[in-house]
Design an enzyme around this catalytic site. Structure first.
Site, PDB file in Angstrom:
ATOM      1  N   ASP A  29      -5.429  -1.453   5.543  1.00 55.95           N
ATOM      2  CA  ASP A  29      -4.800  -2.406   6.472  1.00 55.95           C
ATOM      3  C   ASP A  29      -3.292  -2.551   6.232  1.00 55.95           C
ATOM      4  O   ASP A  29      -2.624  -3.314   6.928  1.00 55.95           O
ATOM      5  CB  ASP A  29      -5.495  -3.773   6.428  1.00 55.95           C
ATOM      6  CG  ASP A  29      -5.490  -4.388   5.049  1.00 55.95           C
ATOM      7  OD1 ASP A  29      -4.858  -3.831   4.127  1.00 55.95           O
ATOM      8  OD2 ASP A  29      -6.140  -5.446   4.872  1.00 55.95           O
ATOM      9  N   ASP A  30      -2.754  -1.768   5.263  1.00 53.44           N
ATOM     10  CA  ASP A  30      -1.293  -1.726   5.134  1.00 53.44           C
ATOM     11  C   ASP A  30      -0.767  -0.376   5.632  1.00 53.44           C
ATOM     12  O   ASP A  30       0.311   0.057   5.252  1.00 53.44           O
ATOM     13  CB  ASP A  30      -0.820  -2.028   3.699  1.00 53.44           C
ATOM     14  CG  ASP A  30      -1.523  -1.205   2.642  1.00 53.44           C
ATOM     15  OD1 ASP A  30      -2.354  -0.338   2.995  1.00 53.44           O
ATOM     16  OD2 ASP A  30      -1.234  -1.416   1.451  1.00 53.44           O
TER      17      ASP A  30
ATOM     18  N   ASP B  29     -11.804   6.286  -2.833  1.00 46.96           N
ATOM     19  CA  ASP B  29     -11.177   7.519  -2.315  1.00 46.96           C
ATOM     20  C   ASP B  29     -11.368   8.684  -3.284  1.00 46.96           C
ATOM     21  O   ASP B  29     -11.561   9.834  -2.867  1.00 46.96           O
ATOM     22  CB  ASP B  29      -9.689   7.302  -1.974  1.00 46.96           C
ATOM     23  CG  ASP B  29      -8.885   6.657  -3.089  1.00 46.96           C
ATOM     24  OD1 ASP B  29      -9.458   6.288  -4.137  1.00 46.96           O
ATOM     25  OD2 ASP B  29      -7.655   6.520  -2.917  1.00 46.96           O
TER      26      ASP B  29
ATOM     27  N   HIS C 279       2.050   3.991   0.271  1.00 46.73           N
ATOM     28  CA  HIS C 279       3.188   3.342  -0.386  1.00 46.73           C
ATOM     29  C   HIS C 279       3.403   3.833  -1.817  1.00 46.73           C
ATOM     30  O   HIS C 279       4.195   3.277  -2.559  1.00 46.73           O
ATOM     31  CB  HIS C 279       3.103   1.816  -0.296  1.00 46.73           C
ATOM     32  CG  HIS C 279       1.819   1.237  -0.823  1.00 46.73           C
ATOM     33  ND1 HIS C 279       1.464   1.290  -2.141  1.00 46.73           N
ATOM     34  CD2 HIS C 279       0.818   0.582  -0.188  1.00 46.73           C
ATOM     35  CE1 HIS C 279       0.300   0.697  -2.293  1.00 46.73           C
ATOM     36  NE2 HIS C 279      -0.124   0.257  -1.120  1.00 46.73           N
TER      37      HIS C 279
HETATM   38  N1  UDP Z   1      -8.898  -4.743  -0.144  1.00 42.29           N
HETATM   39  C1  UDP Z   1     -10.175  -5.252  -0.042  1.00 42.29           C
HETATM   40  N2  UDP Z   1     -10.536  -6.297  -0.843  1.00 42.29           N
HETATM   41  C2  UDP Z   1      -9.676  -6.867  -1.719  1.00 42.29           C
HETATM   42  C3  UDP Z   1      -8.373  -6.342  -1.819  1.00 42.29           C
HETATM   43  C4  UDP Z   1      -8.013  -5.274  -1.031  1.00 42.29           C
HETATM   44  O1  UDP Z   1     -10.969  -4.757   0.767  1.00 42.29           O
HETATM   45  O2  UDP Z   1     -10.048  -7.797  -2.390  1.00 42.29           O
HETATM   46  C5  UDP Z   1      -8.505  -3.628   0.730  1.00 42.29           C
HETATM   47  C6  UDP Z   1      -7.230  -3.925   1.501  1.00 42.29           C
HETATM   48  O3  UDP Z   1      -7.535  -4.620   2.681  1.00 42.29           O
HETATM   49  C7  UDP Z   1      -6.664  -2.548   1.725  1.00 42.29           C
HETATM   50  C8  UDP Z   1      -7.135  -1.770   0.495  1.00 42.29           C
HETATM   51  O4  UDP Z   1      -8.230  -2.503  -0.050  1.00 42.29           O
HETATM   52  O5  UDP Z   1      -7.201  -1.942   2.891  1.00 42.29           O
HETATM   53  C9  UDP Z   1      -6.036  -1.618  -0.538  1.00 42.29           C
HETATM   54  O6  UDP Z   1      -5.582  -2.891  -0.912  1.00 42.29           O
HETATM   55  P1  UDP Z   1      -4.101  -3.173  -1.397  1.00 42.29           P
HETATM   56  O7  UDP Z   1      -3.142  -2.553  -0.431  1.00 42.29           O
HETATM   57  O8  UDP Z   1      -3.962  -4.655  -1.610  1.00 42.29           O
HETATM   58  O9  UDP Z   1      -4.005  -2.496  -2.822  1.00 42.29           O
HETATM   59  P2  UDP Z   1      -3.528  -1.065  -3.305  1.00 42.29           P
HETATM   60  O10 UDP Z   1      -4.781  -0.397  -3.773  1.00 42.29           O
HETATM   61  O11 UDP Z   1      -2.874  -0.357  -2.170  1.00 42.29           O
HETATM   62  O12 UDP Z   1      -2.575  -1.373  -4.402  1.00 42.29           O
HETATM   63 MN    MN Z   2      -1.954  -0.873  -0.388  1.00 45.42          MN
END
Ligand code: UDP
Ligand code: MN
Length: 273
Positions: free
Chosen positions: A102-103, A189, A213
Protein backbone atom coordinates in the site's frame (compact mmCIF):
# COMPACT_ATOMS: atom_id res chain seq x y z
CA UNK A 1 8.47 -4.71 -32.81
CA UNK A 2 7.76 -8.24 -33.99
CA UNK A 3 4.08 -8.90 -33.32
CA UNK A 4 4.63 -12.59 -32.69
CA UNK A 5 6.70 -11.72 -29.63
CA UNK A 6 3.84 -9.82 -28.13
CA UNK A 7 0.60 -10.73 -26.53
CA UNK A 8 -1.42 -7.64 -27.36
CA UNK A 9 -4.56 -9.52 -26.36
CA UNK A 10 -3.73 -8.95 -22.72
CA UNK A 11 -5.83 -6.11 -21.34
CA UNK A 12 -6.28 -4.64 -17.90
CA UNK A 13 -9.15 -7.01 -17.29
CA UNK A 14 -6.81 -10.01 -17.52
CA UNK A 15 -4.91 -8.83 -14.45
CA UNK A 16 -5.72 -9.45 -10.80
CA UNK A 17 -4.08 -6.65 -8.83
CA UNK A 18 -3.79 -7.24 -5.10
CA UNK A 19 -2.75 -4.60 -2.60
CA UNK A 20 -1.69 -5.62 0.88
CA UNK A 21 -2.90 -3.15 3.48
CA UNK A 22 -3.81 -2.96 7.15
CA UNK A 23 -6.02 -1.05 9.56
CA UNK A 24 -2.92 0.86 10.69
CA UNK A 25 -2.72 2.54 7.27
CA UNK A 26 -6.41 2.82 6.39
CA UNK A 27 -6.52 6.58 6.91
CA UNK A 28 -3.02 7.39 5.66
CA UNK A 29 -1.88 5.17 2.77
CA UNK A 30 -5.18 3.78 1.49
CA UNK A 31 -6.88 7.14 0.72
CA UNK A 32 -3.97 8.13 -1.53
CA UNK A 33 -4.39 4.97 -3.60
CA UNK A 34 -8.16 5.37 -3.73
CA UNK A 35 -7.78 8.90 -5.03
CA UNK A 36 -5.17 8.04 -7.67
CA UNK A 37 -4.32 4.76 -9.37
CA UNK A 38 -7.29 2.81 -8.00
CA UNK A 39 -9.46 5.03 -10.23
CA UNK A 40 -7.74 3.54 -13.29
CA UNK A 41 -8.45 -0.10 -12.39
CA UNK A 42 -11.47 -0.13 -10.09
CA UNK A 43 -12.61 -3.55 -11.25
CA UNK A 44 -9.19 -5.18 -11.14
CA UNK A 45 -7.73 -3.97 -7.83
CA UNK A 46 -8.52 -5.82 -4.61
CA UNK A 47 -7.31 -4.74 -1.18
CA UNK A 48 -6.34 -7.34 1.40
CA UNK A 49 -6.70 -5.93 4.86
CA UNK A 50 -7.35 -6.95 8.46
CA UNK A 51 -10.35 -4.82 9.37
CA UNK A 52 -13.88 -3.87 8.35
CA UNK A 53 -14.56 -0.36 7.05
CA UNK A 54 -17.98 0.41 5.57
CA UNK A 55 -16.85 3.62 3.92
CA UNK A 56 -13.96 1.95 2.14
CA UNK A 57 -16.14 -0.98 1.18
CA UNK A 58 -18.53 1.51 -0.50
CA UNK A 59 -15.74 3.48 -2.14
CA UNK A 60 -14.27 0.34 -3.70
CA UNK A 61 -17.54 -1.33 -4.61
CA UNK A 62 -16.81 -4.17 -2.20
CA UNK A 63 -13.17 -4.66 -3.14
CA UNK A 64 -11.85 -4.66 0.43
CA UNK A 65 -11.15 -8.23 1.52
CA UNK A 66 -10.95 -8.80 5.24
CA UNK A 67 -8.38 -11.58 5.41
CA UNK A 68 -8.99 -12.14 9.13
CA UNK A 69 -5.21 -12.20 9.41
CA UNK A 70 -3.81 -10.35 12.43
CA UNK A 71 -2.85 -6.72 12.01
CA UNK A 72 0.86 -7.00 12.59
CA UNK A 73 4.12 -6.83 10.73
CA UNK A 74 5.11 -10.31 11.88
CA UNK A 75 6.11 -12.84 9.26
CA UNK A 76 3.24 -15.16 10.02
CA UNK A 77 0.59 -12.48 9.58
CA UNK A 78 2.06 -11.03 6.39
CA UNK A 79 2.29 -14.55 4.98
CA UNK A 80 -1.33 -15.02 5.97
CA UNK A 81 -2.32 -12.07 3.77
CA UNK A 82 -0.20 -13.22 0.83
CA UNK A 83 -1.79 -16.63 1.10
CA UNK A 84 -5.28 -15.11 0.89
CA UNK A 85 -4.21 -12.89 -2.04
CA UNK A 86 -2.95 -15.93 -3.95
CA UNK A 87 -6.10 -17.96 -3.26
CA UNK A 88 -8.30 -15.08 -4.43
CA UNK A 89 -6.27 -14.82 -7.62
CA UNK A 90 -6.79 -18.53 -8.31
CA UNK A 91 -10.55 -18.08 -7.85
CA UNK A 92 -10.60 -14.99 -10.09
CA UNK A 93 -9.67 -16.92 -13.23
CA UNK A 94 -7.49 -13.99 -14.39
CA UNK A 95 -4.33 -14.45 -16.46
CA UNK A 96 -1.92 -12.52 -14.25
CA UNK A 97 -1.48 -12.08 -10.50
CA UNK A 98 0.23 -8.82 -9.56
CA UNK A 99 0.90 -8.02 -5.92
CA UNK A 100 1.72 -4.58 -4.51
CA UNK A 101 2.09 -2.98 -1.10
CA UNK A 102 0.00 0.00 0.00
CA UNK A 103 3.04 2.29 -0.25
CA UNK A 104 3.28 1.61 -3.98
CA UNK A 105 2.02 3.80 -6.79
CA UNK A 106 1.25 1.66 -9.83
CA UNK A 107 1.38 3.14 -13.32
CA UNK A 108 -1.57 1.06 -14.48
CA UNK A 109 -1.31 1.46 -18.30
CA UNK A 110 2.40 0.68 -18.12
CA UNK A 111 1.75 -2.48 -16.09
CA UNK A 112 -0.63 -3.70 -18.79
CA UNK A 113 1.84 -2.86 -21.55
CA UNK A 114 4.67 -4.63 -19.71
CA UNK A 115 2.69 -7.87 -19.33
CA UNK A 116 1.91 -7.88 -23.04
CA UNK A 117 5.52 -8.92 -23.63
CA UNK A 118 4.98 -12.24 -21.87
CA UNK A 119 2.73 -15.22 -22.47
CA UNK A 120 0.50 -15.97 -19.49
CA UNK A 121 0.32 -19.60 -20.64
CA UNK A 122 4.01 -19.89 -19.90
CA UNK A 123 5.60 -19.73 -16.44
CA UNK A 124 6.62 -16.20 -15.54
CA UNK A 125 7.73 -14.64 -12.27
CA UNK A 126 8.40 -10.96 -12.90
CA UNK A 127 9.83 -8.45 -10.45
CA UNK A 128 12.83 -6.80 -8.98
CA UNK A 129 15.33 -8.16 -6.47
CA UNK A 130 15.98 -6.29 -3.24
CA UNK A 131 19.67 -7.09 -2.96
CA UNK A 132 22.28 -8.13 -5.47
CA UNK A 133 22.73 -11.60 -4.15
CA UNK A 134 20.43 -14.58 -3.78
CA UNK A 135 19.13 -15.94 -0.49
CA UNK A 136 21.50 -18.70 0.62
CA UNK A 137 20.38 -21.54 2.82
CA UNK A 138 23.06 -23.32 4.83
CA UNK A 139 23.00 -26.69 6.49
CA UNK A 140 23.52 -26.71 10.24
CA UNK A 141 25.86 -27.28 11.96
CA UNK A 142 28.32 -27.82 9.10
CA UNK A 143 27.49 -24.53 7.34
CA UNK A 144 27.46 -26.25 3.99
CA UNK A 145 25.50 -24.35 1.31
CA UNK A 146 22.32 -26.33 0.62
CA UNK A 147 20.72 -24.11 -2.02
CA UNK A 148 20.14 -20.52 -3.00
CA UNK A 149 17.35 -18.65 -4.75
CA UNK A 150 16.28 -15.19 -5.85
CA UNK A 151 13.04 -13.48 -4.91
CA UNK A 152 11.16 -10.43 -6.12
CA UNK A 153 10.87 -7.88 -3.34
CA UNK A 154 7.21 -7.47 -2.38
CA UNK A 155 7.65 -3.76 -1.75
CA UNK A 156 8.28 -3.17 -5.45
CA UNK A 157 5.44 -5.40 -6.60
CA UNK A 158 5.70 -8.55 -8.69
CA UNK A 159 3.61 -10.52 -11.17
CA UNK A 160 3.06 -14.24 -11.67
CA UNK A 161 1.46 -15.79 -14.76
CA UNK A 162 -1.56 -18.04 -14.33
CA UNK A 163 0.34 -21.01 -15.70
CA UNK A 164 2.95 -20.70 -12.96
CA UNK A 165 0.38 -19.96 -10.25
CA UNK A 166 -1.44 -23.18 -11.18
CA UNK A 167 1.77 -25.21 -10.89
CA UNK A 168 2.20 -23.85 -7.38
CA UNK A 169 -1.27 -24.97 -6.41
CA UNK A 170 -0.30 -28.25 -4.67
CA UNK A 171 2.23 -26.53 -2.41
CA UNK A 172 0.73 -23.06 -1.95
CA UNK A 173 -3.07 -23.06 -2.27
CA UNK A 174 -5.70 -23.24 0.45
CA UNK A 175 -3.45 -21.69 3.08
CA UNK A 176 -0.51 -24.02 2.40
CA UNK A 177 1.53 -20.91 1.59
CA UNK A 178 1.48 -20.07 5.32
CA UNK A 179 2.87 -23.49 6.21
CA UNK A 180 5.79 -22.95 3.83
CA UNK A 181 6.55 -19.54 5.36
CA UNK A 182 6.53 -21.11 8.80
CA UNK A 183 8.67 -24.03 7.76
CA UNK A 184 11.42 -21.94 6.20
CA UNK A 185 10.86 -19.01 8.59
CA UNK A 186 11.18 -16.36 5.89
CA UNK A 187 8.96 -13.38 4.95
CA UNK A 188 6.12 -13.66 2.44
CA UNK A 189 7.97 -12.35 -0.60
CA UNK A 190 11.03 -14.47 0.16
CA UNK A 191 8.81 -17.52 0.60
CA UNK A 192 7.27 -16.80 -2.80
CA UNK A 193 10.77 -16.83 -4.29
CA UNK A 194 11.54 -20.08 -2.46
CA UNK A 195 8.44 -21.76 -3.87
CA UNK A 196 8.96 -20.53 -7.43
CA UNK A 197 12.73 -20.74 -7.81
CA UNK A 198 13.57 -23.64 -5.52
CA UNK A 199 10.47 -25.84 -5.57
CA UNK A 200 9.11 -25.04 -9.06
CA UNK A 201 12.57 -24.51 -10.59
CA UNK A 202 11.41 -21.39 -12.46
CA UNK A 203 13.63 -18.33 -12.48
CA UNK A 204 12.72 -14.79 -11.57
CA UNK A 205 12.79 -12.51 -14.61
CA UNK A 206 14.15 -9.11 -13.67
CA UNK A 207 11.91 -6.23 -14.61
CA UNK A 208 13.73 -3.10 -13.47
CA UNK A 209 10.66 -0.87 -13.91
CA UNK A 210 9.34 -2.13 -10.56
CA UNK A 211 10.59 0.05 -7.68
CA UNK A 212 10.58 -0.21 -3.90
CA UNK A 213 11.72 2.25 -1.24
CA UNK A 214 14.90 0.24 -0.88
CA UNK A 215 16.02 2.38 -3.80
CA UNK A 216 16.41 6.13 -3.67
CA UNK A 217 13.26 7.34 -5.34
CA UNK A 218 14.69 10.76 -6.15
CA UNK A 219 17.16 9.14 -8.55
CA UNK A 220 14.38 8.32 -11.01
CA UNK A 221 14.37 10.99 -13.71
CA UNK A 222 10.99 12.61 -14.44
CA UNK A 223 11.44 11.82 -18.15
CA UNK A 224 11.32 8.12 -17.24
CA UNK A 225 8.19 8.16 -15.04
CA UNK A 226 5.94 7.05 -17.89
CA UNK A 227 8.04 3.92 -18.45
CA UNK A 228 8.10 2.86 -14.79
CA UNK A 229 5.62 0.28 -13.52
CA UNK A 230 5.70 1.00 -9.79
CA UNK A 231 7.00 3.60 -7.36
CA UNK A 232 7.18 3.71 -3.58
CA UNK A 233 7.90 6.03 -0.67
CA UNK A 234 9.12 5.78 2.87
CA UNK A 235 9.80 7.99 5.80
CA UNK A 236 12.79 7.20 8.01
CA UNK A 237 13.09 9.56 10.96
CA UNK A 238 12.66 12.98 9.36
CA UNK A 239 13.92 11.94 5.94
CA UNK A 240 11.40 11.18 3.20
CA UNK A 241 12.47 8.86 0.41
CA UNK A 242 10.16 10.08 -2.32
CA UNK A 243 9.93 10.59 -6.07
CA UNK A 244 11.21 13.98 -7.16
CA UNK A 245 8.21 15.31 -9.04
CA UNK A 246 6.90 18.84 -9.42
CA UNK A 247 3.36 19.49 -8.25
CA UNK A 248 1.55 19.94 -4.96
CA UNK A 249 3.14 21.39 -1.84
CA UNK A 250 5.03 18.74 0.15
CA UNK A 251 2.91 19.49 3.23
CA UNK A 252 -0.23 18.54 1.31
CA UNK A 253 1.41 15.69 -0.64
CA UNK A 254 4.35 14.33 1.39
CA UNK A 255 4.37 10.96 -0.41
CA UNK A 256 4.41 12.82 -3.79
CA UNK A 257 1.92 10.30 -5.17
CA UNK A 258 -0.78 12.93 -5.82
CA UNK A 259 1.75 14.97 -7.76
CA UNK A 260 3.05 11.90 -9.59
CA UNK A 261 -0.49 10.97 -10.55
CA UNK A 262 -1.13 14.46 -11.93
CA UNK A 263 2.20 14.34 -13.78
CA UNK A 264 1.08 11.14 -15.51
CA UNK A 265 -2.65 11.85 -15.77
CA UNK A 266 -3.15 15.64 -15.72
CA UNK A 267 -6.79 15.30 -16.82
CA UNK A 268 -7.82 14.11 -13.33
CA UNK A 269 -10.27 16.46 -11.60
CA UNK A 270 -8.10 17.12 -8.56
CA UNK A 271 -5.12 18.08 -10.72
CA UNK A 272 -4.33 21.76 -11.21
CA UNK A 273 -4.71 23.11 -14.73
N1 UDP B 1 1.48 -4.32 6.72
C1 UDP B 1 0.51 -5.15 7.26
N2 UDP B 1 0.38 -5.22 8.61
C2 UDP B 1 1.15 -4.48 9.45
C3 UDP B 1 2.13 -3.64 8.90
C4 UDP B 1 2.28 -3.59 7.53
O1 UDP B 1 -0.21 -5.81 6.50
O2 UDP B 1 0.97 -4.57 10.64
C5 UDP B 1 1.61 -4.24 5.26
C6 UDP B 1 1.55 -2.80 4.76
O3 UDP B 1 0.22 -2.41 4.57
C7 UDP B 1 2.36 -2.87 3.49
C8 UDP B 1 3.38 -3.97 3.79
O4 UDP B 1 2.86 -4.73 4.88
O5 UDP B 1 1.57 -3.27 2.38
C9 UDP B 1 4.74 -3.40 4.15
O6 UDP B 1 4.60 -2.55 5.26
P1 UDP B 1 5.54 -1.31 5.53
O7 UDP B 1 5.65 -0.50 4.27
O8 UDP B 1 5.03 -0.59 6.74
O9 UDP B 1 6.94 -1.94 5.92
P2 UDP B 1 8.23 -2.31 5.09
O10 UDP B 1 8.27 -3.80 5.11
O11 UDP B 1 8.11 -1.75 3.72
O12 UDP B 1 9.33 -1.68 5.86
MN1 MN C 1 7.05 -0.23 2.79
Amino acid sequence: IDDSLQNKNITLDDIFISVKTTKHYQYTRLPIILKTWFQLAKEQIWFFTDTENRQHQNQTNGHMVNTNCSASHQRKHLCCKMSVEYDHFLDSGKKWFCHFDDDNYVNVPRLVEALQKYNHQEDWYLGRTSVNEPVQIYKKPTNELMFSFWFATGGAGFCISRSLALKMLPVASGGRFISICEKIRLPDDVSMGFIIEHLMKKNLTLVPEFHSHLEQMKLLPAESFREQISFSYAKAKDEWNVVDVPGFDTRYDPSRFLSLHCFLFPQFKFCPR
